[in-house]
Design a protein around this motif. Sequence first.
Motif, PDB file in Angstrom:
ATOM      1  N   LYS A  90      40.139  51.341  37.688  1.00  0.00           N
ATOM      2  CA  LYS A  90      38.677  51.412  37.556  1.00  0.00           C
ATOM      3  C   LYS A  90      38.142  49.985  37.627  1.00  0.00           C
ATOM      4  O   LYS A  90      38.889  49.044  37.349  1.00  0.00           O
ATOM      5  CB  LYS A  90      38.307  51.951  36.175  1.00  0.00           C
ATOM      6  N   ALA A  91      36.847  49.851  37.928  1.00  0.00           N
ATOM      7  CA  ALA A  91      36.279  48.500  37.991  1.00  0.00           C
ATOM      8  C   ALA A  91      36.515  47.775  36.667  1.00  0.00           C
ATOM      9  O   ALA A  91      36.943  46.621  36.637  1.00  0.00           O
ATOM     10  CB  ALA A  91      34.794  48.580  38.315  1.00  0.00           C
ATOM     11  N   HIS A 120      48.410  48.001  42.377  1.00  0.00           N
ATOM     12  CA  HIS A 120      47.550  48.655  41.370  1.00  0.00           C
ATOM     13  C   HIS A 120      47.817  48.113  39.972  1.00  0.00           C
ATOM     14  O   HIS A 120      46.916  48.087  39.126  1.00  0.00           O
ATOM     15  CB  HIS A 120      47.795  50.166  41.366  1.00  0.00           C
ATOM     16  N   ALA A 163      45.771  45.104  39.473  1.00  0.00           N
ATOM     17  CA  ALA A 163      44.355  45.497  39.421  1.00  0.00           C
ATOM     18  C   ALA A 163      44.025  46.094  38.052  1.00  0.00           C
ATOM     19  O   ALA A 163      42.984  45.795  37.453  1.00  0.00           O
ATOM     20  CB  ALA A 163      44.055  46.499  40.533  1.00  0.00           C
ATOM     21  N   SER A 212      41.505  44.696  35.050  1.00  0.00           N
ATOM     22  CA  SER A 212      40.356  45.486  34.573  1.00  0.00           C
ATOM     23  C   SER A 212      40.453  45.765  33.067  1.00  0.00           C
ATOM     24  O   SER A 212      39.483  46.196  32.465  1.00  0.00           O
ATOM     25  CB  SER A 212      40.233  46.788  35.363  1.00  0.00           C
ATOM     26  N   ALA A 269      44.051  45.971  45.297  1.00  0.00           N
ATOM     27  CA  ALA A 269      42.784  46.682  45.426  1.00  0.00           C
ATOM     28  C   ALA A 269      42.041  46.582  44.110  1.00  0.00           C
ATOM     29  O   ALA A 269      42.230  47.385  43.200  1.00  0.00           O
ATOM     30  CB  ALA A 269      43.049  48.142  45.788  1.00  0.00           C
ATOM     31  N   THR A 270      41.227  45.560  43.994  1.00  0.00           N
ATOM     32  CA  THR A 270      40.476  45.360  42.752  1.00  0.00           C
ATOM     33  C   THR A 270      38.998  45.227  43.115  1.00  0.00           C
ATOM     34  O   THR A 270      38.614  45.414  44.269  1.00  0.00           O
ATOM     35  CB  THR A 270      41.004  44.112  42.000  1.00  0.00           C
ATOM     36  N   SER A 271      38.170  44.968  42.112  1.00  0.00           N
ATOM     37  CA  SER A 271      36.768  44.681  42.405  1.00  0.00           C
ATOM     38  C   SER A 271      36.444  43.347  41.743  1.00  0.00           C
ATOM     39  O   SER A 271      37.273  42.797  41.012  1.00  0.00           O
ATOM     40  CB  SER A 271      35.869  45.774  41.820  1.00  0.00           C
ATOM     41  N   VAL A 272      35.246  42.862  41.973  1.00  0.00           N
ATOM     42  CA  VAL A 272      34.898  41.583  41.344  1.00  0.00           C
ATOM     43  C   VAL A 272      34.468  41.782  39.884  1.00  0.00           C
ATOM     44  O   VAL A 272      34.227  40.804  39.173  1.00  0.00           O
ATOM     45  CB  VAL A 272      33.799  40.825  42.138  1.00  0.00           C
ATOM     46  N   ALA A 273      34.388  43.052  39.446  1.00  0.00           N
ATOM     47  CA  ALA A 273      33.844  43.312  38.103  1.00  0.00           C
ATOM     48  C   ALA A 273      34.524  42.499  36.983  1.00  0.00           C
ATOM     49  O   ALA A 273      33.826  41.886  36.167  1.00  0.00           O
ATOM     50  CB  ALA A 273      33.908  44.818  37.802  1.00  0.00           C
TER      51      ALA A 273
END
Length: 329
Positions: free
Chosen positions: A211-212, A228, A231, A235, A255-259
């Motif tokens: 998740k973000a 993962h 990531a 998170s 696969a991550t986000s910048v959150a």
Amino acid sequence: MSDSFRALLVSRDENKVQSVGLVDMTEADLMEGDVTVAVEATTVNYKDGLAITGKAPVVRRWPLIPGIDFAGTVTQSSHPDWKAGDKVVLNGWGVGETHHGAYAGRARVKGDWLVRLPDGMSAKDAMAVGTAGYTAMLCVMALERHGIVPARGPVVVTGAAGGVGSVAIAILAKLGYRVIASTGRVSETEYLKSLGAADIIDREELAQPAKALGKERWAGGIDAVGSHTLANVLSMTSYGGAVAACGLAGGMDLATSVAPFILRGVSLLGIDSVMAPREIREEAWKRIGSDLDTGKLSSISTTIGFDGIEQAARDIVEGKIRGRVVVEM
Ligand code: NDP
């Protein structure tokens, strides 16, 4: 004419099919360098497993003696820092990738690549640490530079029962951190606790797409797995925390986000051991001498002979090795 010694050599034929064999060599067969070392102990790292099995393009010069780490005694030197009789350790610098490596009775290398063995540490102990353990120390040093002290909260270690993971747990625990060990081998719970892990989590918890942002669970992380897992570690890192990423045992993707970075100020710290500057290596080995309980090295490591290298290489890429493998010459 110097005496001959045994060496493990990887070769490939005109169809690029790789083979591995034991050969006799003399010092005249070695590559250029200003220091010759009698190799007393070496080890099998994940990267050596990839080199010997050919599962990844680690070897980039053919034929080549693999082996990215060794410890031994200088026999000849024209380098100002080294003389015959000095006890040394070498990690990386392309040794075992583009320069003849550790799986031989002798190695000839650049003196600038060598580090003095810490006082009181044997060649075998140094190889129980090896590149995996020295990388674990680089990760700890990176977290410290980022201000991750034990009071900030726990540190998660992924790939916990592997080489980097085992040594990271032992170092962090000795330094007073609460360590959360993530492993796919929950059967190794007792082993991981004996190294100093306070909590064990199943690596499946971190294996699904992240998740973000997740619940904040740790102030820092040492990740040997990537993909993962990394990531998810990011998170779940608490505000202002940091994660040292050194490995890809689970995959090279991320696969991550910048959150985590922009909403929690989390930092991702990249760790490379191969080309790390000499001052950082010297500091890492000094710290290993002081901050790793050498008593734990015997439970972390298994000793094999020269003839066992190939099998250990196959086992490590299949995730079957616990802790570290030491090769006595
Ligand atoms: P090991 O094989 O000893 O340990 C890796 C561990 O990762 C395994 O024991 C296992 O731990 C876990 N693991 C294996 N496969 C998977 C998977 N598919 N998914 C999730 N977890 C997995 O290797 P090392 O400790 O020697 O090296 C670890 C990583 O660090 C490697 O990728 C290596 O290339 C890298 N490395 C990088 C360096 C650098 O300079 N950046 C230097 C040294 C190593 P468990 O059974 O506990 O789950």
